[in-house]
Design a protein around this motif. Sequence first.
Motif, PDB file in Angstrom:
ATOM      1  N   HIS A 214     -17.748   1.900  30.584  1.00  0.00           N
ATOM      2  CA  HIS A 214     -17.308   1.420  31.896  1.00  0.00           C
ATOM      3  C   HIS A 214     -18.294   0.380  32.408  1.00  0.00           C
ATOM      4  O   HIS A 214     -19.505   0.498  32.204  1.00  0.00           O
ATOM      5  N   ILE A 215     -17.792  -0.619  33.080  1.00  0.00           N
ATOM      6  CA  ILE A 215     -18.623  -1.600  33.771  1.00  0.00           C
ATOM      7  C   ILE A 215     -18.871  -1.070  35.174  1.00  0.00           C
ATOM      8  O   ILE A 215     -17.920  -0.844  35.937  1.00  0.00           O
ATOM      9  N   ALA A 216     -20.126  -0.846  35.525  1.00  0.00           N
ATOM     10  CA  ALA A 216     -20.449  -0.123  36.755  1.00  0.00           C
ATOM     11  C   ALA A 216     -19.875  -0.784  38.001  1.00  0.00           C
ATOM     12  O   ALA A 216     -19.391  -0.107  38.904  1.00  0.00           O
ATOM     13  N   LYS A 217     -19.929  -2.113  38.082  1.00  0.00           N
ATOM     14  CA  LYS A 217     -19.425  -2.761  39.299  1.00  0.00           C
ATOM     15  C   LYS A 217     -17.912  -2.597  39.440  1.00  0.00           C
ATOM     16  O   LYS A 217     -17.378  -2.737  40.547  1.00  0.00           O
ATOM     17  N   GLU A 218     -17.224  -2.304  38.321  1.00  0.00           N
ATOM     18  CA  GLU A 218     -15.785  -2.033  38.377  1.00  0.00           C
ATOM     19  C   GLU A 218     -15.524  -0.548  38.601  1.00  0.00           C
ATOM     20  O   GLU A 218     -14.692  -0.176  39.428  1.00  0.00           O
ATOM     21  N   SER A 219     -16.238   0.324  37.860  1.00  0.00           N
ATOM     22  CA  SER A 219     -16.008   1.762  38.032  1.00  0.00           C
ATOM     23  C   SER A 219     -16.416   2.224  39.428  1.00  0.00           C
ATOM     24  O   SER A 219     -15.864   3.194  39.953  1.00  0.00           O
ATOM     25  N   ALA A 220     -17.372   1.510  40.056  1.00  0.00           N
ATOM     26  CA  ALA A 220     -17.800   1.876  41.410  1.00  0.00           C
ATOM     27  C   ALA A 220     -16.736   1.549  42.451  1.00  0.00           C
ATOM     28  O   ALA A 220     -16.838   2.014  43.600  1.00  0.00           O
ATOM     29  N   LYS A 221     -15.734   0.749  42.096  1.00  0.00           N
ATOM     30  CA  LYS A 221     -14.658   0.416  43.036  1.00  0.00           C
ATOM     31  C   LYS A 221     -13.644   1.548  43.165  1.00  0.00           C
ATOM     32  O   LYS A 221     -12.891   1.610  44.139  1.00  0.00           O
ATOM     33  N   GLU A 222     -13.594   2.429  42.165  1.00  0.00           N
ATOM     34  CA  GLU A 222     -12.651   3.540  42.228  1.00  0.00           C
ATOM     35  C   GLU A 222     -13.102   4.547  43.285  1.00  0.00           C
ATOM     36  O   GLU A 222     -14.311   4.728  43.504  1.00  0.00           O
TER      37      GLU A 222
END
Length: 766
Positions: A214-222
Amino acid sequence: MTALSLLFVALTTSQASRRVELSAGFTSNMVLQRSSKNGPFIYGFASDIDGEIPGIFAEVEGVGGGGEKVKYTKKALYVRKFEQDETPSDPATPQPPPHGSYEWKVELNPSNAGGNYSILIHDDKAGDMGEVRVENVTYGDVWFCSGQSNMALSLSYTFSVESLARELRQANDNITDIRHFQYGGMGDHFEAYSPQWITTWNSLSADPNLFHWHIAKESAKEPLHLNKRFSPFALFSATCMYFGVELSKRMATKVPIGLIQSAVGGTQIESWMSNETLSTCSDVSRTGGAVPQNNGRLYYGMVAPFANYSVRGMIWYQGENNVYGDPGNSIQHQGYGCELPAMIRNWRNIWRSEKQPLFGVAALAGGGSEGYGYHMGEFRWAETANFGHWNNPQMPNTFGAQVYDLEDPWAVVLGRDPYNCSLPDPNTGKYGKECKPFPKPDKWSKELRYLAPLVRNNSPAGIPGRNRGGIHPRDKHPVGERLALSAIQLLHPETQSSLHGLAGTGPTLVGCKYHGHRLVIGLNVSLLGKEGLELRPFNNNRSSWGKKVTDSLGGMVCIASSTNTTQRIGNQTTCHCQGWDYIMMDPPKGSQNPGTFWYCRFGPGYKPPKHVIQNEDRRKQVEKSIVDAKLRYNTDSPLTWVPATNPYQSQWIPVDLKSVGSNRYAVEWDLKQAGIQDTVHAIRLAWPLFDSPYLVGDTCCPSKDVREGKAICLPGSCPLYTNITGLPANPFFSAVINGTCHCTPPQNCNAMVELSMGDESFSRDR
């Protein structure tokens, strides 16, 4: 359908054919270890076609970190029959998903940091059905995060999870590209009888929609928590993620960070090392922890699969299930002090990396003793291979974080809130009348001030009071940050120049001078670098401590007798005891209470025979041994398994620390303020001796209000730190003989100290 969904459909179709498969950890969005010499490996399984051996190739295409176009094809180093024993060693471990009968390995080209690559692995004899593709691959620094529950503890339990998610979503320029892959967790583990160098456990073959990077800046959006389910970001290791984020902020150039979590709650170190390595140490525990397992089985099932996945380093947070055993000593090849450096050597020997992988250790936090707090001083010492600091001869290229001052602020009542001080009363919306005022931000240490509103809110992941606590403190952000601060001192010149020369560890004892009722300790100059010392207020007033508090992590001195009216039991020999233990005994005649015999497990003095200590029926067998030795024992405890108070705690007196003029490498122990006129025979700091399942000692917050839950245990509340990075002192215990300090080898604290008790510096020794 999104592009990501299309990718998963493609992977599902390709993997379902089982012509070519990737081992766990190789997916889209992965980070491969950057290098100028050795290219990373990629490996997996393949199926034969009508008995014909597969022909495996990797086609790589993309843009490099410097913007250059990249395109090349590499043939597999080998394709051979797979002969690995995949039999799980525990019923809780699932069988790996089916896979091909051949294994293969390809060495990709080395690359500098960055880039965006597509990698197609294909069998040239199988057509479209014999290929698998991964996208958005980059190069950077990969870190392997392992241990037990405090490493596995997810972000969702920590105070800083929401603020970190916001920071990542904002694509802060200070944070580079961080990606994460979770292989194991609190209850998700894989045990094996032999090394699983290649596996489909938690791989794309197992579930392409679940087991991927997972890319953290994307997974953190969930949403962190939705429909009673936590997001992959919320479930990832908190210590590992905070370490990665804080490290990325301090790198001189933008280097992608890859984080691999392979940690299991309730496990012992013996399961994380090979049996051959374990045999080099004596007095090791050979029983399983909370998770059913045995020696070597997690090493075989959860470390070996990544040994060929090149990394920059590892971080380790473990010990709660070993603290009741023998802390041991590295130079005596005993216990944890031997096992940890042996495990590090074991991992480094099998890992494929251009540079020797760095290794970081998070020492056990306050409250993490599992009821064996009287072992914690020795154990934290053993976590440094008994040198008192990391990066030593037994543990080269290592770094670490002392976190004994980071017990959970509210967990002293183990999740209960009897006075409604951690959260408002749900009926009134107000905090209880018994609660003490919450400390204002200016009362917090500068490096931990950001925690003040988060601890006050006490709603990790947006869930009020979401709590582990106890042995699982929730202030994990400073744990990761301290690990990063320590690691950067081994990463020159890759880190920001402003950080060079800072302390990579906390103040470390190097010597002392005791003369004329004054006691001054000297700290290691080379380890402090350009930093000095910070002394923080500490509650040494025993009358204000909780009624079950018998010790603390502050400065303590030991005397053999007293001129005041307080009786003190013990002598110079008992002062030099660095670790006590006890044996429960049958009640003496005429008494209903069991006796408790305390003996010095680590240090001088009588010790019961080993067969008595280890025997389950030892209470009946030990009496003759004690009578023969003419030693007293205590019978003050109630009829319960809880041990009676150790009578030798009466020798130890808490003292304040104060500065020595302008000397930034020395601290005076204020004997006058403590009213001490008798000879001091030993000193200790952050080294609890008298904590137990019933009594409290392993704490920086001994006050009654904190222990009752009326006030928080303010993070960073111990007395001695570095003055820039805010790293707490390394724990130490030292005998004081003829006016100088003497530590147990291999630690050396008897450096010649030139000091006239004024402003003069200690000699710049070692």
